[in-house]
Design a protein around this motif. Structure first.
Motif, PDB file in Angstrom:
ATOM      1  N   PRO A 154       0.816  -1.223   0.000  1.00 55.12           N
ATOM      2  CA  PRO A 154       0.000   0.000   0.000  1.00 55.12           C
ATOM      3  C   PRO A 154       0.849   1.272   0.000  1.00 55.12           C
ATOM      4  N   ALA A 155       2.020   1.217   0.665  1.00 55.04           N
ATOM      5  CA  ALA A 155       2.901   2.396   0.680  1.00 55.04           C
ATOM      6  C   ALA A 155       3.396   2.692  -0.732  1.00 55.04           C
ATOM      7  N   ARG A 156       3.675   1.637  -1.471  1.00 55.56           N
ATOM      8  CA  ARG A 156       4.173   1.809  -2.837  1.00 55.56           C
ATOM      9  C   ARG A 156       3.088   2.413  -3.731  1.00 55.56           C
ATOM     10  N   ILE A 157       1.870   1.905  -3.569  1.00 52.02           N
ATOM     11  CA  ILE A 157       0.756   2.420  -4.385  1.00 52.02           C
ATOM     12  C   ILE A 157       0.493   3.890  -4.038  1.00 52.02           C
ATOM     13  N   LEU A 158       0.435   4.185  -2.736  1.00 49.04           N
ATOM     14  CA  LEU A 158       0.165   5.557  -2.298  1.00 49.04           C
ATOM     15  C   LEU A 158       1.283   6.502  -2.745  1.00 49.04           C
ATOM     16  N   GLY A 159       2.531   6.033  -2.627  1.00 53.04           N
ATOM     17  CA  GLY A 159       3.675   6.840  -3.053  1.00 53.04           C
ATOM     18  C   GLY A 159       3.620   7.117  -4.548  1.00 53.04           C
ATOM     19  N   GLY A 160       3.295   6.094  -5.329  1.00 52.71           N
ATOM     20  CA  GLY A 160       3.196   6.249  -6.781  1.00 52.71           C
ATOM     21  C   GLY A 160       2.087   7.221  -7.147  1.00 52.71           C
ATOM     22  N   PHE A 161       0.956   7.097  -6.457  1.00 50.56           N
ATOM     23  CA  PHE A 161      -0.179   7.987  -6.716  1.00 50.56           C
ATOM     24  C   PHE A 161       0.189   9.436  -6.369  1.00 50.56           C
ATOM     25  N   SER A 162       0.891   9.594  -5.246  1.00 56.79           N
ATOM     26  CA  SER A 162       1.298  10.955  -4.826  1.00 56.79           C
ATOM     27  C   SER A 162       2.250  11.567  -5.834  1.00 56.79           C
ATOM     28  N   ARG A 163       3.178  10.754  -6.343  1.00 53.68           N
ATOM     29  CA  ARG A 163       4.132  11.270  -7.347  1.00 53.68           C
ATOM     30  C   ARG A 163       3.393  11.684  -8.612  1.00 53.68           C
ATOM     31  N   TRP A 164       2.393  10.868  -8.994  1.00 53.63           N
ATOM     32  CA  TRP A 164       1.613  11.174 -10.195  1.00 53.63           C
ATOM     33  C   TRP A 164       0.885  12.514  -9.997  1.00 53.63           C
ATOM     34  N   CYS A 165       0.265  12.665  -8.828  1.00 55.89           N
ATOM     35  CA  CYS A 165      -0.431  13.920  -8.521  1.00 55.89           C
ATOM     36  C   CYS A 165       0.536  15.095  -8.552  1.00 55.89           C
ATOM     37  N   SER A 166       1.725  14.855  -7.992  1.00 52.48           N
ATOM     38  CA  SER A 166       2.729  15.919  -7.927  1.00 52.48           C
ATOM     39  C   SER A 166       3.146  16.343  -9.332  1.00 52.48           C
ATOM     40  N   VAL A 167       3.306  15.360 -10.227  1.00 46.62           N
ATOM     41  CA  VAL A 167       3.690  15.670 -11.611  1.00 46.62           C
ATOM     42  C   VAL A 167       2.565  16.440 -12.302  1.00 46.62           C
ATOM     43  N   GLN A 168       1.310  16.007 -12.072  1.00 48.02           N
ATOM     44  CA  GLN A 168       0.177  16.632 -12.757  1.00 48.02           C
ATOM     45  C   GLN A 168      -0.076  18.063 -12.280  1.00 48.02           C
ATOM     46  N   THR A 169       0.196  18.321 -11.019  1.00 47.17           N
ATOM     47  CA  THR A 169      -0.142  19.641 -10.475  1.00 47.17           C
ATOM     48  C   THR A 169       1.076  20.484 -10.123  1.00 47.17           C
ATOM     49  N   GLY A 170       2.262  19.912 -10.334  1.00 50.90           N
ATOM     50  CA  GLY A 170       3.492  20.594  -9.908  1.00 50.90           C
ATOM     51  C   GLY A 170       3.662  21.967 -10.526  1.00 50.90           C
ATOM     52  N   TRP A 171       3.251  22.127 -11.820  1.00 50.08           N
ATOM     53  CA  TRP A 171       3.444  23.407 -12.501  1.00 50.08           C
ATOM     54  C   TRP A 171       2.689  24.537 -11.795  1.00 50.08           C
ATOM     55  N   LEU A 172       1.623  24.183 -11.105  1.00 51.23           N
ATOM     56  CA  LEU A 172       0.846  25.206 -10.394  1.00 51.23           C
ATOM     57  C   LEU A 172       1.681  25.882  -9.314  1.00 51.23           C
ATOM     58  N   PHE A 173       2.517  25.065  -8.666  1.00 49.00           N
ATOM     59  CA  PHE A 173       3.265  25.560  -7.507  1.00 49.00           C
ATOM     60  C   PHE A 173       4.718  25.915  -7.821  1.00 49.00           C
ATOM     61  N   HIS A 174       5.250  25.317  -8.896  1.00 49.96           N
ATOM     62  CA  HIS A 174       6.693  25.468  -9.121  1.00 49.96           C
ATOM     63  C   HIS A 174       7.032  26.185 -10.422  1.00 49.96           C
ATOM     64  N   GLY A 175       6.067  26.903 -11.020  1.00 50.39           N
ATOM     65  CA  GLY A 175       6.298  27.540 -12.318  1.00 50.39           C
ATOM     66  C   GLY A 175       7.545  28.407 -12.333  1.00 50.39           C
ATOM     67  N   ARG A 176       7.664  29.305 -11.370  1.00 49.82           N
ATOM     68  CA  ARG A 176       8.790  30.233 -11.350  1.00 49.82           C
ATOM     69  C   ARG A 176      10.109  29.493 -11.101  1.00 49.82           C
ATOM     70  N   THR A 177      10.055  28.543 -10.187  1.00 51.06           N
ATOM     71  CA  THR A 177      11.254  27.755  -9.873  1.00 51.06           C
ATOM     72  C   THR A 177      11.707  26.977 -11.100  1.00 51.06           C
ATOM     73  N   LEU A 178      10.723  26.419 -11.827  1.00 48.71           N
ATOM     74  CA  LEU A 178      11.062  25.622 -13.006  1.00 48.71           C
ATOM     75  C   LEU A 178      11.730  26.480 -14.076  1.00 48.71           C
ATOM     76  N   ALA A 179      11.230  27.711 -14.254  1.00 45.84           N
ATOM     77  CA  ALA A 179      11.823  28.599 -15.259  1.00 45.84           C
ATOM     78  C   ALA A 179      13.274  28.906 -14.907  1.00 45.84           C
ATOM     79  N   ARG A 180      13.530  29.158 -13.616  1.00 53.22           N
ATOM     80  CA  ARG A 180      14.896  29.452 -13.195  1.00 53.22           C
ATOM     81  C   ARG A 180      15.786  28.221 -13.370  1.00 53.22           C
ATOM     82  N   GLU A 181      15.232  27.069 -12.980  1.00 57.03           N
ATOM     83  CA  GLU A 181      16.001  25.826 -13.124  1.00 57.03           C
ATOM     84  C   GLU A 181      16.309  25.529 -14.584  1.00 57.03           C
ATOM     85  N   ASN A 182      15.354  25.868 -15.451  1.00 55.46           N
ATOM     86  CA  ASN A 182      15.536  25.631 -16.877  1.00 55.46           C
ATOM     87  C   ASN A 182      16.723  26.428 -17.411  1.00 55.46           C
ATOM     88  N   THR A 183      16.808  27.701 -17.009  1.00 58.59           N
ATOM     89  CA  THR A 183      17.920  28.549 -17.437  1.00 58.59           C
ATOM     90  C   THR A 183      19.244  27.969 -16.931  1.00 58.59           C
TER      91      THR A 183
END
Lengths: 274, 168
Positions: free
Chosen positions: A52-81
Motif C-alpha cells: 500500500p505504501a508503494r501504491i500511495l507513493g506512486g499515486f502521490s508522485r503522479w499527482c505531484s507531476v500533474q499539479t506541480g506546474w501550479l506551484f513550481h512555475g517560477r522555480t522551473l523557469a529558473r532551473e531551466n535557465t
C-alpha cells in the motif's frame, strides 16, 4: 505490605509483559542481523506495509507531476535557465572526457589488462524515505529475490547513496551515507593528493571526513571518492565536494565537511550493485 | 462484535494507516527539521481510550511498526519499542485521573507524548548531535500537535465514540 503490592503488580501485568517483549524484540532483531538472517517479524510487517505504501507513493508522485506546474512555475523557469548553462558546460566536458576515454581504452589494451569486473546495476524505486527523523534510511523496491544481499551498494548517477542493511523478498532497507551510523572510506580524487579518511554522516545535510592526517593535502573544492578500503564500497564512487577543512583538537588530525554528491532529499530511483 | 474488540481493531487499523502515512509522507512534508511522527501521535491518542495495559499494547505495536519501517540494525530497535510502551502505558494509566475525551487534551497529550517518547529514546540511545536531535524533536512536537485533531477525530470514528463520549 505484600497484600498491597500484589494487586499493583497484577494491575500492570501487561505493561511488564510488553516491556519485556519490546526488549526481546530488539535483542532478537539485533541478533538476527548480526547472524546475517532476516528478522521474521520485521519481514512480515514490512511485507504488509510495502504494497500500500508503494501504491500511495506512486499515486502521490503522479499527482505531484500533474499539479506541480501550479506551484513550481517560477522555480522551473529558473532551473531551466540554469540547466541550459549546465548542459553547455557538460557538453564541453563530455567531449574532453570522450577523448580521454579513447586514450584510456587504447592504453589499457596496450597493457594487456582484461576488464574483469563489470558492475551490472539494478534499478530500484524508492518506496519510502526517512520515515523517522532519527534515522536516514530508505526502502527500495528490490529484495532478496532480485539477487540483492546485505551490504549491496546503492548508488545514483551522481554518487554513493549507502548500503543495504535489511532484506525482504521484495524490498530492501538502505542505510544512507548521511546517517550517523554510516561510514565509508574516502579519498581525495586530486592526483597530487590522494589523502584518505573516513566519511561519516551525522543526520544533517553535510558529511564529515574524519581521521585525515594533519599533513593531508585537502582543500575546499576537492572532490572525494570512495577509497575502496573497508571492503564494502568499491573504489572511485563520488562522495561529494569539500566545503570546509579544520584541524582537530591537538592538531594531530584534520576533519573536513563535505557536501554530498547525491541530493538525498530528491531520491526517487537508485541503482543497486548486487 | 463487542465494543472492546472493535476498539482494538480500530486502534490496529489506525496504527497501520499511520505507518503507511509515515513511510510515504513523513519526509515529503518536512519543513526544515520538522517532520511529523504519525505513529507516535496515533499511539498516544489511542492510549487516551485505554487503561495502562491497553496503552502498553498500543505502544508496543506503534514502536514495532516504527522500528520496522525506520530503524537500521543496531540503532535502537528495542529502544523504540520500549520507549513507546512506557509512554503509552503512562497515558493509559492516567485513565481515572483526568478528563480525557476532549480535543484540547488530545492536542496537549500528543505534544507531551511525542516529547516524552523522543526524550526516552534519547536516554536509551543517545545521539551524537544534541542540537540536531533537539531541533528535530521540537519540530515533530509542533507537527504532531497540529495532527492531533484529525487523528483524534479519526480514532473516535474508528472505535465508534459518539458525541457524548460513549462507545456505540
Amino acid at each position: 505490605m505484600r497484600s498491597e503490592r500484589t494487586p499493583v503488580a497484577r494491575r500492570f501485568q501487561a505493561v511488564l509483559v510488553f516491556l519485556i517483549l519490546g526488549a526481546l524484540a530488539g535483542f532478537w532483531h539485533n541478533r538476527s542481523m548480526a547472524n546475517g538472517k532476516p528478522d521474521v517479524l520485521a519481514v512480515i510487517l514490512r511485507t504488509v506495509i510495502a504494497p500500500p505504501a508503494r501504491i500511495l507513493g506512486g499515486f502521490s508522485r503522479w499527482c505531484s507531476v500533474q499539479t506541480g506546474w501550479l506551484f513550481h512555475g517560477r522555480t522551473l523557469a529558473r532551473e531551466n535557465t540554469e540547466m541550459h548553462a549546465r548542459i553547455a558546460q557538460l557538453e564541453g566536458d563530455n567531449i574532453r572526457l570522450h577523448e580521454a576515454e579513447i586514450n584510456y581504452n587504447r592504453l589499457r589494451l596496450d597493457l594487456g589488462f582484461i576488464q574483469s569486473a563489470h558492475f551490472r546495476p539494478l534499478s530500484a524505486d524508492v518506496i519510502w524515505r526517512r520515515p523517522d527523523p532519527k534515522f536516514d534510511t530508505i526502502t527500495l523496491s528490490r529484495g532478496s529475490s532480485d539477487g540483492i544481499h546485505v551490504n549491496s551498494v546503492v548508488i545514483t548517477r551522481n554518487g554513493l547513496v549507502g548500503k543495504v542493511t535489511e532484506l525482504t523478498p521484495t524490498t530492501c532497507s538502505v542505510l544512507m551515507l548521511t546517517d550517523q551510523n554510516s561510514g565509508a572510506g574516502a579519498r581525495v580524487q586530486r592526483a597530487d593528493s590522494r589523502a584518505t579518511g573516513v566519511c561519516k554522516g551525522d543526520n544533517s545535510h553535510l558529511l564529515t571526513v574524519l581521521y585525515l592526517p594533519n599533513d593531508a593535502d585537502i582543500k575546499i573544492g576537492d572532490i572525494l571518492v570512495t577509497s575502496g578500503l573497508g571492503g564494502i564500497f568499491p573504489a572511485g564512487i563520488a562522495l561529494g565536494t569539500v566545503t570546509e577543512v579544520k584541524e582537530d583538537e591537538g592538531n594531530l588530525l584534520k576533519r573536513a565537511k563535505v557536501k554530498p554528491a547525491v541530493d538525498f532529499d530528491k531520491l526517487e530511483e537508485v541503482y543497486i550493485l548486487p | 462484535m463487542n465494543a472492546e474488540t472493535r476498539k482494538y481493531l480500530g486502534f490496529s487499523s489506525a496504527l497501520f494507516l499511520a505507518a503507511i502515512l509515515q513511510a510515504v509522507y513523513a519526509d515529503a512534508v518536512r519543513i526544515k527539521a520538522a517532520r511529523p511522527d504519525f505513529l507516535s501521535a496515533t499511539a498516544v491518542l489511542c492510549s487516551l481510550f485505554c487503561d495502562a495495559n491497553g496503552g502498553a499494547a498500543v505502544g508496543f505495536l506503534a514502536g514495532l511498526l516504527t522500528a520496522v519501517i525506520a530503524a537500521p540494525p543496531h540503532a535502537g530497535y528495542g529502544s523504540l519499542v520500549v520507549s513507546r510502551v512506557l509512554v503509552c502505558s503512562v497515558i493509559g494509566w492516567l485513565d481515572d485521573r483526568m478528563f480525557r475525551d476532549n480535543y484540547l487534551i488530545a492536542v496537549l497529550m500528543a505534544a507531551c507524548g511525542t516529547a516524552s517518547a523522543g526524550a526516552l529514546f534519547f536516554i536509551f540511545d543517545p545521539e551524537i548531535h544534541f542540537s540536531h536531535w533537539a531541533k528535530s524533536l521540537a519540530g515533530t512536537i509542533l507537527y504532531n500537535s497540529f495532527l492531533a485533531l484529525p487523528i483524534y477525530a479519526l480514532i473516535r470514528w474508528l472505535i465508534g465514540v459518539n458525541k457524548k463520549g460513549r462507545t456505540s
